[in-house]
Motif scaffolding. Sequence first.
Motif, PDB file in Angstrom:
ATOM      1  N   ILE A 164      -1.356  11.115  -8.290  1.00  0.00           N
ATOM      2  CA  ILE A 164      -2.030  10.010  -7.605  1.00  0.00           C
ATOM      3  C   ILE A 164      -1.124   9.383  -6.539  1.00  0.00           C
ATOM      4  CG2 ILE A 164      -1.359   8.118  -9.127  1.00  0.00           C
ATOM      5  CD1 ILE A 164      -4.348   7.265  -8.989  1.00  0.00           C
ATOM      6  N   LEU A 165       0.170   9.541  -6.668  1.00  0.00           N
ATOM      7  CA  LEU A 165       1.112   8.973  -5.702  1.00  0.00           C
ATOM      8  C   LEU A 165       1.320   9.857  -4.473  1.00  0.00           C
ATOM      9  CD1 LEU A 165       3.801   7.540  -8.107  1.00  0.00           C
ATOM     10  CD2 LEU A 165       1.961   6.320  -6.962  1.00  0.00           C
ATOM     11  N   LEU A 166       0.697  11.037  -4.438  1.00  0.00           N
ATOM     12  CA  LEU A 166       0.868  11.935  -3.291  1.00  0.00           C
ATOM     13  C   LEU A 166       0.311  11.358  -1.991  1.00  0.00           C
ATOM     14  CD1 LEU A 166       0.160  15.444  -4.836  1.00  0.00           C
ATOM     15  CD2 LEU A 166       2.342  14.471  -4.111  1.00  0.00           C
ATOM     16  N   TRP A 167      -0.627  10.410  -2.076  1.00  0.00           N
ATOM     17  CA  TRP A 167      -1.171   9.821  -0.851  1.00  0.00           C
ATOM     18  C   TRP A 167      -0.137   8.941  -0.150  1.00  0.00           C
ATOM     19  CZ3 TRP A 167      -1.538   4.520  -0.358  1.00  0.00           C
ATOM     20  CH2 TRP A 167      -1.379   3.770  -1.529  1.00  0.00           C
ATOM     21  N   LEU A 168       0.945   8.589  -0.861  1.00  0.00           N
ATOM     22  CA  LEU A 168       2.016   7.797  -0.248  1.00  0.00           C
ATOM     23  C   LEU A 168       2.956   8.634   0.615  1.00  0.00           C
ATOM     24  CD1 LEU A 168       3.062   5.474  -3.187  1.00  0.00           C
ATOM     25  CD2 LEU A 168       1.953   4.808  -1.070  1.00  0.00           C
ATOM     26  N   VAL A 169       2.973   9.941   0.417  1.00  0.00           N
ATOM     27  CA  VAL A 169       3.915  10.812   1.122  1.00  0.00           C
ATOM     28  C   VAL A 169       3.745  10.744   2.642  1.00  0.00           C
ATOM     29  CG1 VAL A 169       4.630  13.220   1.443  1.00  0.00           C
ATOM     30  CG2 VAL A 169       4.247  12.320  -0.863  1.00  0.00           C
TER      31      VAL A 169
END
Length: 85
Positions: free
Chosen positions: A3-8
Amino acid sequence: MEILLWLVPSAVVAVLAMLWVAWLGREGRGEVDREQQIERLTRAMEKELPTSRQPRPVRTQDRSTGIAVRPTRAGDASAGRRRAS
């Protein structure tokens, strides 16, 4: 963790922006000679500042009456039409 991949992408853009600003602000770009800086500062400090042409008028304070609509002042054209209810 997925779910944190959109921060990359935003993190990559932020890091690139920081590197770009650091490169632009590095020492030596557009530096002016110290003597020239002192000369400019001296000329600026010796320059005459403009003075005001006329003093500000003294503002009279209205006496607070506790009423939302204040009575009109003498000489006002709308003195006869406006009333506080």
